[in-house]
Design a protein around this motif. Structure first.
Motif, PDB file in Angstrom:
ATOM      1  N   GLU A  79      13.435 -14.906   2.488  1.00 57.98           N
ATOM      2  CA  GLU A  79      11.904 -14.935   1.844  1.00 57.98           C
ATOM      3  C   GLU A  79      11.018 -14.275   2.693  1.00 57.98           C
ATOM      4  O   GLU A  79      10.379 -13.330   2.368  1.00 57.98           O
ATOM      5  CB  GLU A  79      11.438 -16.312   1.153  1.00 57.98           C
ATOM      6  N   ARG A  80      11.149 -14.653   3.988  1.00 60.80           N
ATOM      7  CA  ARG A  80      10.351 -14.069   5.114  1.00 60.80           C
ATOM      8  C   ARG A  80      10.635 -12.478   5.247  1.00 60.80           C
ATOM      9  O   ARG A  80       9.760 -11.868   5.110  1.00 60.80           O
ATOM     10  CB  ARG A  80      10.638 -14.752   6.405  1.00 60.80           C
ATOM     11  N   CYS A  81      11.977 -12.213   5.202  1.00 64.79           N
ATOM     12  CA  CYS A  81      12.311 -10.746   5.379  1.00 64.79           C
ATOM     13  C   CYS A  81      11.749 -10.127   4.235  1.00 64.79           C
ATOM     14  O   CYS A  81      11.151  -8.815   4.286  1.00 64.79           O
ATOM     15  CB  CYS A  81      13.752 -10.616   5.420  1.00 64.79           C
ATOM     16  N   LYS A  82      12.061 -10.547   2.756  1.00 65.87           N
ATOM     17  CA  LYS A  82      11.534  -9.849   1.575  1.00 65.87           C
ATOM     18  C   LYS A  82      10.160  -9.615   1.582  1.00 65.87           C
ATOM     19  O   LYS A  82       9.644  -8.629   1.297  1.00 65.87           O
ATOM     20  CB  LYS A  82      11.838 -10.777   0.468  1.00 65.87           C
ATOM     21  N   THR A  83       9.451 -10.544   2.003  1.00 63.25           N
ATOM     22  CA  THR A  83       7.705 -10.518   2.028  1.00 63.25           C
ATOM     23  C   THR A  83       7.328  -9.402   3.096  1.00 63.25           C
ATOM     24  O   THR A  83       6.552  -8.497   2.815  1.00 63.25           O
ATOM     25  CB  THR A  83       7.129 -11.920   2.409  1.00 63.25           C
ATOM     26  N   PHE A  84       7.898  -9.459   4.406  1.00 61.75           N
ATOM     27  CA  PHE A  84       7.552  -8.724   5.666  1.00 61.75           C
ATOM     28  C   PHE A  84       7.896  -7.038   4.836  1.00 61.75           C
ATOM     29  O   PHE A  84       7.264  -6.139   5.235  1.00 61.75           O
ATOM     30  CB  PHE A  84       8.195  -9.113   6.608  1.00 61.75           C
ATOM     31  N   LEU A  85       9.235  -6.765   4.418  1.00 57.80           N
ATOM     32  CA  LEU A  85       9.523  -5.506   3.884  1.00 57.80           C
ATOM     33  C   LEU A  85       8.403  -5.078   2.965  1.00 57.80           C
ATOM     34  O   LEU A  85       8.195  -4.109   2.877  1.00 57.80           O
ATOM     35  CB  LEU A  85      10.943  -5.603   3.358  1.00 57.80           C
ATOM     36  N   ALA A  86       8.191  -5.922   1.864  1.00 57.61           N
ATOM     37  CA  ALA A  86       7.225  -5.416   0.710  1.00 57.61           C
ATOM     38  C   ALA A  86       6.029  -5.111   1.440  1.00 57.61           C
ATOM     39  O   ALA A  86       5.221  -4.248   0.953  1.00 57.61           O
ATOM     40  CB  ALA A  86       7.169  -6.450  -0.167  1.00 57.61           C
ATOM     41  N   ASP A  87       5.498  -6.074   2.343  1.00 67.81           N
ATOM     42  CA  ASP A  87       4.370  -5.874   3.008  1.00 67.81           C
ATOM     43  C   ASP A  87       4.266  -4.665   3.780  1.00 67.81           C
ATOM     44  O   ASP A  87       3.258  -4.022   3.975  1.00 67.81           O
ATOM     45  CB  ASP A  87       3.807  -7.195   3.853  1.00 67.81           C
ATOM     46  N   SER A  88       5.448  -4.287   4.404  1.00 73.44           N
ATOM     47  CA  SER A  88       5.178  -3.018   5.322  1.00 73.44           C
ATOM     48  C   SER A  88       5.120  -1.592   4.574  1.00 73.44           C
ATOM     49  O   SER A  88       4.262  -1.053   4.971  1.00 73.44           O
ATOM     50  CB  SER A  88       6.842  -2.983   6.261  1.00 73.44           C
ATOM     51  N   ASP A  89       5.921  -1.659   3.436  1.00 75.61           N
ATOM     52  CA  ASP A  89       5.922  -0.684   2.350  1.00 75.61           C
ATOM     53  C   ASP A  89       6.729  -0.789   0.753  1.00 75.61           C
ATOM     54  O   ASP A  89       7.830  -1.265   1.456  1.00 75.61           O
ATOM     55  CB  ASP A  89       6.280   0.802   3.278  1.00 75.61           C
ATOM     56  N   PRO A  90       6.152  -1.211  -0.067  1.00 79.57           N
ATOM     57  CA  PRO A  90       6.864  -1.336  -1.019  1.00 79.57           C
ATOM     58  C   PRO A  90       8.023  -0.343  -1.394  1.00 79.57           C
ATOM     59  O   PRO A  90       8.957  -0.887  -2.280  1.00 79.57           O
ATOM     60  CB  PRO A  90       5.918  -1.370  -2.306  1.00 79.57           C
ATOM     61  N   ALA A  91       8.047   0.835  -0.953  1.00 82.79           N
ATOM     62  CA  ALA A  91       8.993   1.752  -1.010  1.00 82.79           C
ATOM     63  C   ALA A  91      10.241   1.563  -0.460  1.00 82.79           C
ATOM     64  O   ALA A  91      11.322   1.522  -0.704  1.00 82.79           O
ATOM     65  CB  ALA A  91       8.411   3.311  -0.407  1.00 82.79           C
ATOM     66  N   ALA A  92       9.633   0.593   1.042  1.00 85.20           N
ATOM     67  CA  ALA A  92      11.086   0.100   1.554  1.00 85.20           C
ATOM     68  C   ALA A  92      11.711  -0.967   0.684  1.00 85.20           C
ATOM     69  O   ALA A  92      13.198  -0.884   1.020  1.00 85.20           O
ATOM     70  CB  ALA A  92      10.478  -0.345   3.029  1.00 85.20           C
ATOM     71  N   ALA A  93      11.094  -1.787   0.329  1.00 85.92           N
ATOM     72  CA  ALA A  93      11.973  -2.745  -0.363  1.00 85.92           C
ATOM     73  C   ALA A  93      12.741  -1.972  -1.677  1.00 85.92           C
ATOM     74  O   ALA A  93      13.900  -2.537  -1.751  1.00 85.92           O
ATOM     75  CB  ALA A  93      10.610  -3.876  -1.235  1.00 85.92           C
ATOM     76  N   GLU A  94      12.115  -0.931  -2.500  1.00 81.40           N
ATOM     77  CA  GLU A  94      12.765  -0.436  -3.485  1.00 81.40           C
ATOM     78  C   GLU A  94      14.166   0.373  -2.769  1.00 81.40           C
ATOM     79  O   GLU A  94      14.866   0.209  -3.524  1.00 81.40           O
ATOM     80  CB  GLU A  94      11.563   0.803  -3.997  1.00 81.40           C
ATOM     81  N   ALA A  95      13.870   1.027  -1.622  1.00 80.62           N
ATOM     82  CA  ALA A  95      14.814   1.889  -1.371  1.00 80.62           C
ATOM     83  C   ALA A  95      16.240   1.013  -0.520  1.00 80.62           C
ATOM     84  O   ALA A  95      17.220   1.356  -0.815  1.00 80.62           O
ATOM     85  CB  ALA A  95      14.352   2.602  -0.093  1.00 80.62           C
ATOM     86  N   THR A  96      15.971  -0.394   0.066  1.00 75.75           N
ATOM     87  CA  THR A  96      16.871  -0.845   0.615  1.00 75.75           C
ATOM     88  C   THR A  96      17.332  -1.973  -0.720  1.00 75.75           C
ATOM     89  O   THR A  96      18.410  -2.656  -0.047  1.00 75.75           O
ATOM     90  CB  THR A  96      16.241  -1.753   1.622  1.00 75.75           C
ATOM     91  N   GLY A  97      16.661  -2.165  -1.732  1.00 79.51           N
ATOM     92  CA  GLY A  97      17.060  -3.169  -2.491  1.00 79.51           C
ATOM     93  C   GLY A  97      16.711  -4.672  -2.250  1.00 79.51           C
ATOM     94  O   GLY A  97      17.159  -5.491  -3.249  1.00 79.51           O
ATOM     95  N   LEU A  98      16.062  -4.817  -1.109  1.00 79.80           N
ATOM     96  CA  LEU A  98      15.535  -6.269  -1.115  1.00 79.80           C
ATOM     97  C   LEU A  98      14.310  -6.426  -1.400  1.00 79.80           C
ATOM     98  O   LEU A  98      13.230  -6.091  -0.832  1.00 79.80           O
ATOM     99  CB  LEU A  98      15.642  -6.540   0.617  1.00 79.80           C
ATOM    100  N   LYS A  99      14.185  -7.019  -2.953  1.00 83.77           N
ATOM    101  CA  LYS A  99      12.592  -7.154  -3.348  1.00 83.77           C
ATOM    102  C   LYS A  99      13.081  -8.351  -4.325  1.00 83.77           C
ATOM    103  O   LYS A  99      13.822  -8.772  -4.273  1.00 83.77           O
ATOM    104  CB  LYS A  99      12.505  -6.110  -4.140  1.00 83.77           C
TER     105      LYS A  99
END
Length: 136
Positions: free
Chosen positions: A116-136
């Motif tokens: 959960e921490r990684c998911k939140t950190f990734l989305a907070d860094s850039d929602p496009a990163a969560a989309e591109a990596t599939g961790l959302k």
């Protein structure tokens, strides 16, 4: 990516031209990581390969290494622990991919808080990163 004028400036990691060229030319990511141990994209590539091969513990270790190497670079670039880390900037992608791989590996070993921490950190860094990596 739109920038919040009241928030911190996006953090852009420096180029790793030699390491990037080696990885892009097909050099084994293990060799790239050995020669350029601060290059997060090599570690992220190793983590993603290990995840695909079902080697979750190895993936976790590779991803954590890439993540920590990226955090060191983010801090040197002026990042204060929050703010945008744009996916569109290629040098940021190694760190963001390592973060996503860490989250996926954590999920596979039932480390739900880390996932959960990684998911939140990734989305907070850039929602496009969560989309591109599939961790959302």
């Amino acid at each position: 990516m739109t920038h919040n004028l009241l928030g911190p400036e996006p953090t852009l990691l420096p180029e790793h031209t030699d390491a990037q060229a080696a990885l892009d030319s097909g050099t084994d990511p293990s060799a790239v990581a050995a020669e350029h141990p601060d290059y997060s994209e090599a570690w992220a590539t190793l983590a993603e390969r290990s995840l695909a091969d079902g080697e979750t513990v190895a993936a976790y270790a590779y991803a954590r290494t890439g993540y920590h190497r990226g955090l060191d670079q983010l801090r040197r670039a002026g990042w204060k622990g929050f703010g945008p880390v744009p996916w569109a900037h290629r040098p940021n992608q190694g760190f963001l991919r390592a973060l996503a791989a860490l989250g996926l590996a954590a999920e596979r070993i039932d480390e739900s808080e880390e996932h959960e921490r990684c998911k939140t950190f990734l989305a907070d860094s850039d929602p496009a990163a969560a989309e591109a990596t599939g961790l959302k």
